[in-house]
Design a protein around this motif. Structure first.
Motif, PDB file in Angstrom:
ATOM      1  N   ASN A 135       0.701  -1.125   0.106  1.00  0.00           N
ATOM      2  CA  ASN A 135       0.048   0.068  -0.024  1.00  0.00           C
ATOM      3  C   ASN A 135       0.784   1.302  -0.258  1.00  0.00           C
ATOM      4  O   ASN A 135       0.389   2.321  -0.564  1.00  0.00           O
ATOM      5  N   ALA A 136       2.157   1.195   0.445  1.00  0.00           N
ATOM      6  CA  ALA A 136       2.921   2.368   0.397  1.00  0.00           C
ATOM      7  C   ALA A 136       3.432   2.699  -0.780  1.00  0.00           C
ATOM      8  O   ALA A 136       4.125   3.670  -0.890  1.00  0.00           O
ATOM      9  N   VAL A 137       3.566   1.675  -1.830  1.00  0.00           N
ATOM     10  CA  VAL A 137       3.938   2.051  -3.275  1.00  0.00           C
ATOM     11  C   VAL A 137       3.168   2.974  -3.947  1.00  0.00           C
ATOM     12  O   VAL A 137       1.974   2.756  -3.949  1.00  0.00           O
ATOM     13  N   PRO A 138       3.749   4.446  -4.190  1.00  0.00           N
ATOM     14  CA  PRO A 138       2.861   5.205  -4.728  1.00  0.00           C
ATOM     15  C   PRO A 138       2.376   4.932  -6.522  1.00  0.00           C
ATOM     16  O   PRO A 138       2.727   5.879  -7.176  1.00  0.00           O
ATOM     17  N   ALA A 139       1.880   3.898  -6.402  1.00  0.00           N
ATOM     18  CA  ALA A 139       1.424   3.400  -7.790  1.00  0.00           C
ATOM     19  C   ALA A 139       0.093   2.654  -7.602  1.00  0.00           C
ATOM     20  O   ALA A 139      -0.399   1.719  -6.854  1.00  0.00           O
ATOM     21  N   ASN A 140      -0.872   3.042  -8.456  1.00  0.00           N
ATOM     22  CA  ASN A 140      -2.244   2.598  -8.374  1.00  0.00           C
ATOM     23  C   ASN A 140      -2.458   1.684  -9.853  1.00  0.00           C
ATOM     24  O   ASN A 140      -3.556   1.419  -9.854  1.00  0.00           O
ATOM     25  N   ASN A 141      -1.419   1.738 -10.659  1.00  0.00           N
ATOM     26  CA  ASN A 141      -1.497   0.612 -11.907  1.00  0.00           C
ATOM     27  C   ASN A 141      -0.334   0.550 -12.521  1.00  0.00           C
ATOM     28  O   ASN A 141       0.671   1.107 -11.925  1.00  0.00           O
ATOM     29  N   VAL A 142      -0.097  -0.273 -13.391  1.00  0.00           N
ATOM     30  CA  VAL A 142       1.051  -0.715 -14.140  1.00  0.00           C
ATOM     31  C   VAL A 142       1.972   0.544 -14.634  1.00  0.00           C
ATOM     32  O   VAL A 142       2.989   0.681 -14.592  1.00  0.00           O
ATOM     33  N   ALA A 143       1.155   1.228 -15.219  1.00  0.00           N
ATOM     34  CA  ALA A 143       1.813   2.446 -15.924  1.00  0.00           C
ATOM     35  C   ALA A 143       2.497   3.385 -14.991  1.00  0.00           C
ATOM     36  O   ALA A 143       3.808   3.827 -14.930  1.00  0.00           O
ATOM     37  N   ASP A 144       2.041   3.575 -13.543  1.00  0.00           N
ATOM     38  CA  ASP A 144       2.446   4.206 -12.398  1.00  0.00           C
ATOM     39  C   ASP A 144       3.676   3.456 -12.041  1.00  0.00           C
ATOM     40  O   ASP A 144       4.992   4.111 -11.773  1.00  0.00           O
ATOM     41  N   LEU A 145       3.733   2.353 -11.881  1.00  0.00           N
ATOM     42  CA  LEU A 145       4.817   1.190 -11.457  1.00  0.00           C
ATOM     43  C   LEU A 145       5.953   1.667 -12.365  1.00  0.00           C
ATOM     44  O   LEU A 145       7.249   1.636 -11.920  1.00  0.00           O
ATOM     45  N   ILE A 146       5.499   1.387 -13.583  1.00  0.00           N
ATOM     46  CA  ILE A 146       6.651   1.346 -14.714  1.00  0.00           C
ATOM     47  C   ILE A 146       7.536   2.713 -14.487  1.00  0.00           C
ATOM     48  O   ILE A 146       8.638   2.666 -14.544  1.00  0.00           O
ATOM     49  N   ARG A 147       6.874   3.890 -14.341  1.00  0.00           N
ATOM     50  CA  ARG A 147       7.529   5.082 -14.333  1.00  0.00           C
ATOM     51  C   ARG A 147       8.347   5.247 -12.777  1.00  0.00           C
ATOM     52  O   ARG A 147       9.393   5.492 -12.946  1.00  0.00           O
ATOM     53  N   LEU A 148       7.816   4.831 -11.767  1.00  0.00           N
ATOM     54  CA  LEU A 148       8.497   4.647 -10.561  1.00  0.00           C
ATOM     55  C   LEU A 148       9.782   3.777 -10.658  1.00  0.00           C
ATOM     56  O   LEU A 148      10.938   4.108 -10.299  1.00  0.00           O
ATOM     57  N   ALA A 149       9.722   2.698 -11.312  1.00  0.00           N
ATOM     58  CA  ALA A 149      10.875   1.707 -11.564  1.00  0.00           C
ATOM     59  C   ALA A 149      11.943   2.210 -12.255  1.00  0.00           C
ATOM     60  O   ALA A 149      13.029   1.904 -11.974  1.00  0.00           O
ATOM     61  N   LYS A 150      11.542   2.833 -13.205  1.00  0.00           N
ATOM     62  CA  LYS A 150      12.518   3.506 -14.358  1.00  0.00           C
ATOM     63  C   LYS A 150      13.265   4.512 -13.827  1.00  0.00           C
ATOM     64  O   LYS A 150      14.324   4.650 -14.019  1.00  0.00           O
ATOM     65  N   ALA A 151      12.662   5.259 -13.055  1.00  0.00           N
ATOM     66  CA  ALA A 151      13.190   6.584 -12.297  1.00  0.00           C
ATOM     67  C   ALA A 151      14.115   6.012 -11.059  1.00  0.00           C
ATOM     68  O   ALA A 151      15.011   6.801 -10.886  1.00  0.00           O
ATOM     69  N   SER A 152      13.960   5.023 -10.450  1.00  0.00           N
ATOM     70  CA  SER A 152      14.802   4.364  -9.571  1.00  0.00           C
ATOM     71  C   SER A 152      15.043   2.882  -9.784  1.00  0.00           C
ATOM     72  O   SER A 152      14.468   2.187  -9.111  1.00  0.00           O
ATOM     73  N   PRO A 153      16.199   2.651 -10.758  1.00  0.00           N
ATOM     74  CA  PRO A 153      16.268   1.250 -10.955  1.00  0.00           C
ATOM     75  C   PRO A 153      16.723   0.326  -9.772  1.00  0.00           C
ATOM     76  O   PRO A 153      17.677   0.973  -8.843  1.00  0.00           O
ATOM     77  N   GLY A 154      16.191  -0.863  -9.517  1.00  0.00           N
ATOM     78  CA  GLY A 154      16.680  -1.478  -8.339  1.00  0.00           C
ATOM     79  C   GLY A 154      16.180  -1.147  -6.927  1.00  0.00           C
ATOM     80  O   GLY A 154      16.363  -1.948  -5.943  1.00  0.00           O
ATOM     81  N   LYS A 155      15.297  -0.148  -6.891  1.00  0.00           N
ATOM     82  CA  LYS A 155      14.920   0.171  -5.762  1.00  0.00           C
ATOM     83  C   LYS A 155      13.477  -0.529  -5.136  1.00  0.00           C
ATOM     84  O   LYS A 155      13.391  -0.953  -4.029  1.00  0.00           O
ATOM     85  N   TYR A 156      12.909  -0.918  -6.312  1.00  0.00           N
ATOM     86  CA  TYR A 156      11.601  -2.023  -5.850  1.00  0.00           C
ATOM     87  C   TYR A 156      11.953  -3.198  -5.835  1.00  0.00           C
ATOM     88  O   TYR A 156      12.558  -3.675  -6.813  1.00  0.00           O
ATOM     89  N   SER A 157      11.646  -3.876  -4.785  1.00  0.00           N
ATOM     90  CA  SER A 157      11.890  -5.387  -4.797  1.00  0.00           C
ATOM     91  C   SER A 157      10.668  -6.493  -4.784  1.00  0.00           C
ATOM     92  O   SER A 157       9.452  -5.845  -4.535  1.00  0.00           O
ATOM     93  N   TYR A 158      10.721  -7.305  -5.448  1.00  0.00           N
ATOM     94  CA  TYR A 158       9.660  -8.426  -5.229  1.00  0.00           C
ATOM     95  C   TYR A 158       9.921  -9.593  -4.459  1.00  0.00           C
ATOM     96  O   TYR A 158      10.957 -10.039  -4.658  1.00  0.00           O
ATOM     97  N   SER A 159       8.965 -10.326  -3.695  1.00  0.00           N
ATOM     98  CA  SER A 159       9.255 -11.421  -2.986  1.00  0.00           C
ATOM     99  C   SER A 159       8.641 -12.397  -3.802  1.00  0.00           C
ATOM    100  O   SER A 159       7.650 -12.355  -4.614  1.00  0.00           O
ATOM    101  N   THR A 160       9.191 -13.651  -3.802  1.00  0.00           N
ATOM    102  CA  THR A 160       8.745 -14.888  -4.725  1.00  0.00           C
ATOM    103  C   THR A 160       8.668 -16.209  -3.573  1.00  0.00           C
ATOM    104  O   THR A 160       9.524 -16.115  -2.572  1.00  0.00           O
ATOM    105  N   ALA A 161       8.139 -17.074  -4.226  1.00  0.00           N
ATOM    106  CA  ALA A 161       7.972 -18.533  -3.282  1.00  0.00           C
ATOM    107  C   ALA A 161       9.353 -19.327  -3.505  1.00  0.00           C
ATOM    108  O   ALA A 161       9.022 -20.427  -3.125  1.00  0.00           O
ATOM    109  N   GLY A 162      10.429 -18.762  -4.275  1.00  0.00           N
ATOM    110  CA  GLY A 162      11.394 -19.310  -4.291  1.00  0.00           C
ATOM    111  C   GLY A 162      12.235 -19.529  -5.708  1.00  0.00           C
ATOM    112  O   GLY A 162      11.405 -19.075  -6.544  1.00  0.00           O
ATOM    113  N   LYS A 163      13.356 -19.690  -5.841  1.00  0.00           N
ATOM    114  CA  LYS A 163      13.758 -19.528  -7.172  1.00  0.00           C
ATOM    115  C   LYS A 163      13.231 -20.376  -8.348  1.00  0.00           C
ATOM    116  O   LYS A 163      13.088 -21.539  -8.131  1.00  0.00           O
ATOM    117  N   GLY A 164      12.995 -19.764  -9.389  1.00  0.00           N
ATOM    118  CA  GLY A 164      12.425 -20.567 -10.449  1.00  0.00           C
ATOM    119  C   GLY A 164      10.932 -20.783 -10.355  1.00  0.00           C
ATOM    120  O   GLY A 164      10.353 -21.511 -10.967  1.00  0.00           O
TER     121      GLY A 164
END
Length: 327
Positions: A135-164
Motif C-alpha cells: 500500500n505504501a508504493v505510490p502506484a495505482n496501476n502498471v503505468a505508475d509502477l513502470i514510471r517509478l521503477a524506471k526512475a529508480s532502478p533496483g529500488k523496488y523489490s518483489y518477493s517470490t516463493a523460491g527460485k524458478g
C-alpha cells in the motif's frame, strides 16, 4: 503328440493363471487407499485443489484418498519421491509447471526425469496469478509502477516463493518485457512471499488469486494486473495483462496429475475419467470455484506431457539466462 499337446495346454493355463490376478487388480482398481502427494504446504490453493479431488474420487471410486504434503525444492522433493514408488496407481503426484517443466533449468540436478519418470493422468486445473503492490508504493496501476521503477532502478523489490517458481518467473518476465529493474527476494513458500508484501518487507509479488483476494478485499495490498486473458469476477476493476500492454506471461500455472511410468493404462484411464467427471459434479465445481480454480480445456491423458513440453520450450531459455542453477 498327445503329451506335447498336454504340455502346451498346461503352459497356457499357467500363463493365464499368472495374468489373471494382474488384470483383475486393474479392473477392480482401487482396492486400497490412494495417496496424492502434494509438493506444497497445507493450506494453499494447491492443497485445497488436491483435497477436493480426493473427496470426489473417494466418492466416485469408493476408496479413500490420503493427501500427503511433501514440500521443498520447488516441488522436486515430492516428484523424486513419487518417481520411486510402485507403478500401480496408488501413489499420485500433483505435478506443476515447476516440478515438471521448469525445475530442470533451475537446479543443477534432479533426482527424477520430468519427461521419463511419469505417465500423465490429466490436467487437474489452472489458476491465474495477480501482481500485488504494498500500500505504501505510490502506484495505482502498471503505468505508475513502470514510471517509478524506471526512475529508480533496483529500488523496488518483489518477493517470490523460491527460485524458478512461477511467482519468480512471472515477475522476471514482467520486468524484462517492460524494461524495468526490480530486485528479486526469494522466500520459503508463497504464503511467506505474500506476507512480505503485506508487511512492507518487499514492495511487490505475484500471487495466485486464491491467496490474493482476501488481502485485496481487506485493502492490505493493491492488485495491479491479472496475469491472464480474462478478468477475475471477484476483482472486476483489475485489468488483464493484454489490457496493460504485457505481451505474454507465465500465467497462473497449471496443476496436473501424474503416476510413475509403467502404471497400467487401464488404471490411468479410470483415474482420468474420474478427474474429468469431477468438473461435472455440482458440489465439486462449487468448491473449486471458491478457490478460484479454472477448468482445463484439454482433459486428455496426453495434456500433461503437452503442457510440460510447451512450458519447457517457451520458458526454459529465460530460466537458463537467470543462471539459477549456479545460485
Amino acid at each position: 503328440m498327445n503329451r506335447v499337446f498336454l504340455a502346451l495346454t498346461c503352459c497356457s493355463a499357467a500363463a493365464a493363471t499368472c495374468l489373471a490376478p494382474s488384470a483383475f487388480a486393474q479392473d477392480n482398481f482401487p482396492t486400497k487407499p490412494i495417496r496424492l502427494v502434494v509438493p506444497l504446504p497445507p493450506g494453499g490453493g494447491a492443497d485445497g485443489l488436491a483435497r477436493i479431488w480426493g473427496d470426489y474420487v473417494a466418492r466416485h471410486l469408493g476408496a479413500a484418498v490420503v493427501v500427503e504434503n511433501r514440500a521443498g525444492a520447488n516441488g522436486s522433493i515430492a516428484a523424486a519421491y513419487v518417481a520411486t514408488q510402485p507403478a500401480d496407481g496408488y501413489t499420485i503426484l500433483l505435478g506443476t509447471q515447476s516440478n515438471l517443466a521448469l525445475n530442470r533449468f533451475s537446479f543443477g540436478k534432479l533426482n527424477y526425469d520430468p519427461d521419463q519418470s511419469f505417465a500423465g493422468i490429466g490436467i487437474l486445473a489452472t489458476t491465474p496469478q495477480v501482481l500485488l503492490a504494498n500500500n505504501a508504493v505510490p502506484a495505482n496501476n502498471v503505468a505508475d509502477l513502470i514510471r517509478l521503477a524506471k526512475a529508480s532502478p533496483g529500488k523496488y523489490s518483489y518477493s517470490t516463493a523460491g527460485k524458478g517458481n512461477s511467482t519468480h518467473l512471472n515477475m522476471e518476465i514482467f520486468a524484462r518485457q517492460l524494461g524495468v529493474d526490480l530486485l528479486n527476494v526469494p522466500y520459503k513458500g508463497s504464503a511467506a512471499a505474500l506476507l512480505a508484501v503485506v508487511g512492507g518487507e518487499t514492495q511487490l509479488t505475484s500471487a495466485v488469486v486464491f491467496s490474493a483476494i482476501p488481502f485485496s478485499k481487506e485493502k492490505k495490498v493493491k492488485p495491479l494486473v491479472v496475469f491472464a486473458d480474462k478478468r477475475v469476477p471477484e476483482m472486476p476493476d483489475v485489468p488483464t495483462q493484454p489490457e496493460v500492454g504485457i505481451p505474454k506471461s507465465l500465467g497462473g500455472g497449471w496443476y496436473g496429475l501424474v503416476v510413475p511410468k509403467g502404471t497400467p493404462d487401464a488404471v490411468i484411464q479410470k483415474l482420468n475419467v474420474a478427474t474429468a467427471k469431477m468438473w461435472a459434479d455440482p458440489e465439486s465445481r462449487q468448491k473449486l470455484g471458491r478457490i478460484y480454480m479454472v477448468e482445463p480445456t484439454d482433459k486428455a491423458t496426453s495434456a500433461v506431457a503437452k503442457a510440460t513440453r510447451q512450458d519447457a520450450e517457451q520458458w526454459g531459455p529465460l530460466v537458463k539466462s537467470l543462471n539459477l542453477a549456479a545460485q
